[in-house]
Enzyme design. Structure first.
Site, short mmCIF file in Angstrom:
data_model
loop_
_atom_site.label_atom_id
_atom_site.label_comp_id
_atom_site.label_asym_id
_atom_site.label_seq_id
_atom_site.Cartn_x
_atom_site.Cartn_y
_atom_site.Cartn_z
N ASP A 152 50.43 -58.42 -29.28
CA ASP A 152 50.48 -58.54 -31.34
C ASP A 152 50.34 -59.91 -31.36
O ASP A 152 50.91 -60.84 -30.37
CB ASP A 152 51.52 -57.58 -31.61
CG ASP A 152 51.74 -57.81 -33.28
OD1 ASP A 152 50.20 -57.99 -33.61
OD2 ASP A 152 52.64 -57.34 -33.54
N HIS A 206 42.58 -64.49 -34.24
CA HIS A 206 41.86 -63.38 -32.92
C HIS A 206 40.96 -64.09 -31.69
O HIS A 206 40.87 -63.43 -30.50
CB HIS A 206 41.19 -62.39 -33.71
CG HIS A 206 42.08 -61.97 -34.79
ND1 HIS A 206 42.75 -61.13 -34.77
CD2 HIS A 206 41.95 -61.57 -36.00
CE1 HIS A 206 43.41 -60.40 -35.22
NE2 HIS A 206 42.91 -60.86 -36.77
N LEU A 234 40.56 -53.68 -9.95
CA LEU A 234 40.98 -52.86 -11.44
C LEU A 234 40.60 -52.35 -12.51
O LEU A 234 39.46 -51.82 -12.75
CB LEU A 234 41.50 -54.60 -12.06
CG LEU A 234 41.89 -54.85 -13.21
CD1 LEU A 234 43.90 -54.36 -12.95
CD2 LEU A 234 42.10 -56.10 -14.35
C1 IPE Z 1 49.53 -52.76 -33.13
O1 IPE Z 1 49.69 -54.18 -33.96
C2 IPE Z 1 47.69 -53.16 -32.69
C3 IPE Z 1 47.43 -53.75 -31.70
C4 IPE Z 1 48.07 -55.12 -31.49
C5 IPE Z 1 45.84 -53.02 -31.83
P1 IPE Z 1 49.56 -54.51 -35.30
O2 IPE Z 1 49.96 -55.58 -35.60
O3 IPE Z 1 48.80 -53.43 -35.84
O4 IPE Z 1 50.93 -53.79 -35.29
P2 IPE Z 1 51.99 -53.30 -36.46
O5 IPE Z 1 51.04 -52.76 -37.95
O6 IPE Z 1 53.06 -54.39 -36.45
O7 IPE Z 1 52.90 -52.35 -36.39
C1 IPE Z 2 46.70 -58.57 -33.05
O1 IPE Z 2 47.45 -59.83 -33.77
C2 IPE Z 2 45.48 -58.41 -32.67
C3 IPE Z 2 45.04 -56.57 -33.26
C4 IPE Z 2 46.05 -55.94 -34.00
C5 IPE Z 2 44.00 -56.48 -33.21
P1 IPE Z 2 47.77 -59.52 -35.06
O2 IPE Z 2 46.75 -59.71 -35.82
O3 IPE Z 2 48.22 -58.10 -35.63
O4 IPE Z 2 48.52 -60.43 -35.73
P2 IPE Z 2 50.27 -60.15 -36.44
O5 IPE Z 2 50.50 -58.79 -36.04
O6 IPE Z 2 49.60 -60.51 -38.54
O7 IPE Z 2 50.60 -61.86 -36.37
MG MG Z 3 50.27 -57.59 -35.52
#
Ligand code: IPE
Ligand code: IPE
Ligand code: MG
Length: 231
Positions: A14, A31, A125
């Site tokens: 995240d 990303h 792995l």
């Molecule tokens: C969890 O992250 C999903 C992934 C890392 C793919 P999110 O960014 O979607 O989670 P929330 O919405 O903050 O809970």
């Molecule tokens: C995690 O990063 C990647 C996915 C959920 C695909 P985020 O896109 O959720 O990044 P934040 O949480 O907005 O910083």
């Molecule tokens: Mg996120």
């Protein structure tokens, strides 16, 4: 008594969006940078003898994001698989995908199936990628399949139930890491993490690296996993 080396690490990757925002960049750039970290962490995990690595790439709830971001992510998954597959085969990694496939587009499904087929003999792995994955949906799907297979109430126990989850055959995670400082599970591996150790770091996923993984493992090793007992 401290814990031994983790056999299975699951990561909630995240913070890509916040990483980009801090730099006045688009979320897409975040990303893309996140993918670089993912590659590093897969390679390092293999190197340090982690046996199972499970990565949360796209949740069943992430469809709520703007269409542009969702389609950017899907294209990014496709191009990443295309670019990295040979390297994964060469590194002896077995790739699996968990999540609802029917919700994904045809091009990505074909790539997923191809990647699983081509890496099925990987021994170093097991890399599981959670894509269109939701823990509750996984449990619901397990129940549906138990019913379809006419498994009786008497036959159902925890072991049988586990076999009906997407993760069948993979041991439960020893350690769950979440980057970017959110103290939540976000519908990840709900059943499987019953006794996993949790490690949350403020580091954003694009900034996460080998040293951070070492730090998480070191912390894990200092934990006392009691599983309900008293030692
Ligand atoms: C969890 O992250 C999903 C992934 C890392 C793919 P999110 O960014 O979607 O989670 P929330 O919405 O903050 O809970
Ligand atoms: C995690 O990063 C990647 C996915 C959920 C695909 P985020 O896109 O959720 O990044 P934040 O949480 O907005 O910083
Ligand atoms: Mg996120």
């Amino acid at each position: 008594m401290s814990s031994s080396y983790p056999e299975h690490i699951a990561i909630i990757m995240d913070g890509n969006g916040r990483w980009a925002k801090q730099r006045n960049l688009s979320r897409s750039k975040g990303h893309k940078e996140g993918v670089k970290t993912t590659k590093k962490i897969i390679e390092y995990s293999a190197k340090i003898d982690i046996k199972y690595l499970t990565l949360y790439a796209f949740s069943a709830e992430n469809w709520k994001r703007p269409r542009r971001e969702v389609s950017f992510l899907m294209n990014l998954f496709n191009s990443t698989i295309d670019r990295e597959l040979d390297d994964l085969i060469e590194k002896n990694v077995k790739v699996k995908f968990i999540g609802r496939r029917e919700g994904l587009g045809g091009s990505i499904r074909r790539r997923i199936e191809n990647a699983e087929k081509k890496t099925k003999d990987g021994k170093k792995l097991v890399l599981t990628v959670a894509l269109n994955y939701g823990g509750r949906k996984e449990i619901v799907d397990a129940v549906k399949n138990l019913i379809k297979d006419e498994i009786s109430a008497e036959q159902i126990d925890e072991e049988t139930f586990s076999k009906y989850l997407y993760t069948s055959g993979t041991p439960d995670p020893d350690l769950v890491i979440r980057t970017s400082g959110e103290y939540r599970i976000s519908n990840y591996l709900l059943w499987q993490i019953a006794y996993s150790e949790l490690y949350i770091t403020d580091v954003l996923w694009p900034d996460f690296d080998e040293k951070e993984l070492d730090r998480a493992i070191k912390d894990y090793k200092s934990r006392n996993r009691r599983f309900g007992s008293i030692n």
